[in-house]
Enzyme design. Sequence first.
Site, PDB file in Angstrom:
ATOM      1  CB  CYS A   1      90.327  39.253 208.806  1.00 20.22           C
ATOM      2  SG  CYS A   1      90.594  37.527 207.067  1.00 20.22           S
ATOM      3  CG  ASP A   2      90.607  44.092 212.690  1.00 25.30           C
ATOM      4  OD1 ASP A   2      91.795  43.900 213.320  1.00 25.30           O
ATOM      5  OD2 ASP A   2      90.100  44.726 213.515  1.00 25.30           O
ATOM      6  CB  SER A   3      86.211  39.874 214.099  1.00 24.51           C
ATOM      7  OG  SER A   3      86.438  39.408 213.422  1.00 24.51           O
TER       8      SER A   3
END
Length: 200
Positions: free
Chosen positions: A74-76
């Site tokens: 995941c990455d935001s």
Amino acid sequence: MLLLASASPARRRLLEQAQIPHQVMVSGVDEDQIHHPDPAQLVQLLAEAKASAVKLKVEQSAELNVSIKAVLGCDSVLAFEGEVFGKPVDAAEAVARWQRMRGKWAELHTGHCLIPPSFAPTTEGRAPEMQCTCVTTRVLFANLTDVEVEDYVASGEPLQCAGGFALEGRGGCCVEQLAGCYSNVIGLSLPLLRRWLSLS
């Protein structure tokens, strides 16, 4: 067993609260080497890079854990007025961002990539498939005063989070409204993950 390819304590807490069995393995991916002008595409590329790197580590490990069902990367990032905001580099940048964002809407993009390892069991003779997507939540920030901005930044919390705020922490008091998935803003979309895991 889910293997989380992230060092984020917030993502781990989400999985714990949802009672999803998991382990953590940091990918070691250099995020500064991955670029894309579209923030939604950027976070997908970063999520895929993290999941792929951890998948490779697992498959090359001498102590192979066959209970691992899938690797999740995941990455935001926060997109605001055409700019992409990751973690602020320092307090001054965090204050400047908040002074621009207060009272306005922004988009929090989280890329998700779920990769079953090569040893994962197949379903009806089909090999496990990689799934990648971006979930976007719109965020309306409170119209904070300068004193409130400086006080929040002084807490240190904004320096640890994409976009400079933590919805699950003090930053929750600084957000007026959300349009979309709540957990996505914290680090990963639990509804999306539930759907993916039910299909794998």
